[in-house]
Design an enzyme around this catalytic site. Structure first.
Site, PDB file in Angstrom:
ATOM      1  N   LYS A  18       0.190   4.212  -0.344  1.00 52.65           N
ATOM      2  CA  LYS A  18      -0.467   5.402   0.235  1.00 52.65           C
ATOM      3  C   LYS A  18      -0.220   6.619  -0.657  1.00 52.65           C
ATOM      4  CE  LYS A  18      -0.316   3.233   4.705  1.00 52.65           C
ATOM      5  NZ  LYS A  18      -0.298   3.367   6.164  1.00 52.65           N
ATOM      6  N   ASN A  44       0.872  -1.173   0.000  1.00 58.12           N
ATOM      7  CA  ASN A  44       0.000   0.000   0.000  1.00 58.12           C
ATOM      8  C   ASN A  44       0.910   1.224   0.000  1.00 58.12           C
ATOM      9  OD1 ASN A  44      -1.796   2.038   0.529  1.00 58.12           O
ATOM     10  ND2 ASN A  44      -2.363   1.332   2.588  1.00 58.12           N
ATOM     11  N   GLU A  93      -7.057   4.867   7.597  1.00 59.46           N
ATOM     12  CA  GLU A  93      -6.795   6.273   7.259  1.00 59.46           C
ATOM     13  C   GLU A  93      -7.977   6.870   6.508  1.00 59.46           C
ATOM     14  OE1 GLU A  93      -2.974   5.565   5.456  1.00 59.46           O
ATOM     15  OE2 GLU A  93      -2.144   5.117   7.444  1.00 59.46           O
ATOM     16  N   SER A 105       3.194  -1.961  10.428  1.00 60.77           N
ATOM     17  CA  SER A 105       4.633  -2.066  10.702  1.00 60.77           C
ATOM     18  C   SER A 105       5.196  -3.454  10.426  1.00 60.77           C
ATOM     19  CB  SER A 105       4.949  -1.620  12.137  1.00 60.77           C
ATOM     20  OG  SER A 105       4.593  -0.251  12.312  1.00 60.77           O
ATOM     21  N   GLY A 136       2.316   2.478  10.669  1.00 56.36           N
ATOM     22  CA  GLY A 136       3.291   3.556  10.503  1.00 56.36           C
ATOM     23  C   GLY A 136       3.991   3.966  11.782  1.00 56.36           C
ATOM     24  N   HIS A 158      -9.597   1.268   4.631  1.00 60.89           N
ATOM     25  CA  HIS A 158      -8.359   1.469   5.394  1.00 60.89           C
ATOM     26  C   HIS A 158      -8.643   2.467   6.521  1.00 60.89           C
ATOM     27  CE1 HIS A 158      -4.308   2.678   6.444  1.00 60.89           C
ATOM     28  NE2 HIS A 158      -3.892   1.580   5.861  1.00 60.89           N
ATOM     29  N   GLU A 178      -5.659  -4.602  10.556  1.00 61.04           N
ATOM     30  CA  GLU A 178      -4.635  -3.577  10.734  1.00 61.04           C
ATOM     31  C   GLU A 178      -4.905  -2.796  12.011  1.00 61.04           C
ATOM     32  OE1 GLU A 178      -2.574  -2.577   6.792  1.00 61.04           O
ATOM     33  OE2 GLU A 178      -4.249  -1.205   7.046  1.00 61.04           O
TER      34      GLU A 178
HETATM   35  P1  PGA Z   1       2.688   0.378   7.665  1.00 59.84           P
HETATM   36  O1  PGA Z   1       1.232   0.576   7.005  1.00 59.84           O
HETATM   37  O2  PGA Z   1       3.244  -0.894   7.107  1.00 59.84           O
HETATM   38  O3  PGA Z   1       3.463   1.596   7.223  1.00 59.84           O
HETATM   39  O4  PGA Z   1       2.506   0.328   9.131  1.00 59.84           O
HETATM   40  C1  PGA Z   1       0.379  -0.508   6.794  1.00 59.84           C
HETATM   41  C2  PGA Z   1      -0.914  -0.017   6.199  1.00 59.84           C
HETATM   42  O5  PGA Z   1      -1.447   1.011   6.652  1.00 59.84           O
HETATM   43  O6  PGA Z   1      -1.464  -0.621   5.259  1.00 59.84           O
END
Ligand code: PGA
Length: 252
Positions: free
Chosen positions: A13, A11, A101, A215, A175, A99, A169
């Site tokens: 983003k 992803n 976000e 992460s 992140g 997601h 998640e």
């Molecule tokens: P990350 O994000 O690996 O940077 O923690 C995962 C995601 O939000 O899909």
């Protein structure tokens, strides 16, 4: 040996420009062609405008391209949104929906996520439906309830193991560098699979992939991917570096 073939999905983003993204995609193709074929499915989800050049760079490899969101309607007056049939037409195999976000930044509810997932299925793509608890919810002891309720509310009608993937998640792990422990991940994945069994039947639940995201990195991927109910990863930060992403792919 699991009946579920693992999926590693990147992803990207809201990251990348045209040139760097083509380079990243080409580096992934170089990895794909130089070694033995990976033991998992591989997908990358760039920002919308980069789907076409990334798909071109990936052409001929076994790496699929997907999107990070879609609108619930197939067309119409929705300024700035992107319809699932267009994504399919551009070559997308999958769409991430719900997601955290997007749930946070755009107020997406379970009902919105379900409608978007149904739009993805109607366009012939796989819906990757994300669920996950916040730190506050975890600390309040609500982790399992939050995740099962999001799953119930967000699962598209017509979901099958072939057209729907779930991604767990935990919001506090995204992140942050703070990864769920194997025990924390396995606990939620097992509960999500049990919930899927009550929604879709035991056989479908056993065949549906549930990814972990938050992460996941080369140094923790092998352990997470070896858990009985973890069927792959949704990778944010580590998907932006070809070497890191490929190390996770090979950890399968
Ligand atoms: P990350 O994000 O690996 O940077 O923690 C995962 C995601 O939000 O899909």
């Amino acid at each position: 040996m699991s009946i579920r073939r693992k999926l590693i999905a990147g992803n990207w983003k809201m990251n990348g420009l045209k040139a760097g993204s083509a380079e990243l995609a080409s580096a992934l193709v170089a990895n794909w062609t130089s070694g033995a074929p990976p033991a998992c499915d591989v997908l990358v989800c760039p920002p919308f405008p980069l789907i076409v050049p990334v798909a071109a760079a990936l052409a001929g490899s076994g790496i699929a391209v997907g999107a990070q969101d879609c609108h619930a309607r197939p067309a119409g007056a929705h300024t700035g949104d992107v319809a699932a049939p267009l994504l399919a037409d551009l070559g997308c195999a999958a769409v991430i929906v719900g997601h955290s976000e997007r749930r946070a930044d755009h107020g997406e509810t379970d009902a919105t996520v379900k409608a978007k997932a149904e739009a993805a299925l109607a366009a012939g793509m796989i819906a990757i439906v994300c669920v996950g608890e916040t730190l506050e919810q975890r600390e309040a002891g609500r982790t399992l309830e939050v995740n099962t309720s999001q799953l119930r509310g967000s699962l598209p009608a017509g979901a099958t193991p072939a057209n729907t993937v779930i991604a767990y998640e935990p919001v506090w792990a995204i992140g942050t560098g703070r990864v769920a422990t194997p025990a924390q991940a396995q606990e939620v994945h097992a509960v999500l699979r049990a919930e899927l069994a009550s929604l879709l039947g035991v056989e479908s639940a056993a065949a549906t992939r549930i990814l972990y995201g938050g992460s996941m990195k080369p140094d923790n991927a092998a352990e997470l991917l070896s858990l009985p109910d973890v069927d792959g990863g949704l990778i944010g930060g580590a998907s932006l570096k070809a070497a890191d992403f490929w190390a996770i792919v090979t950890a399968c």
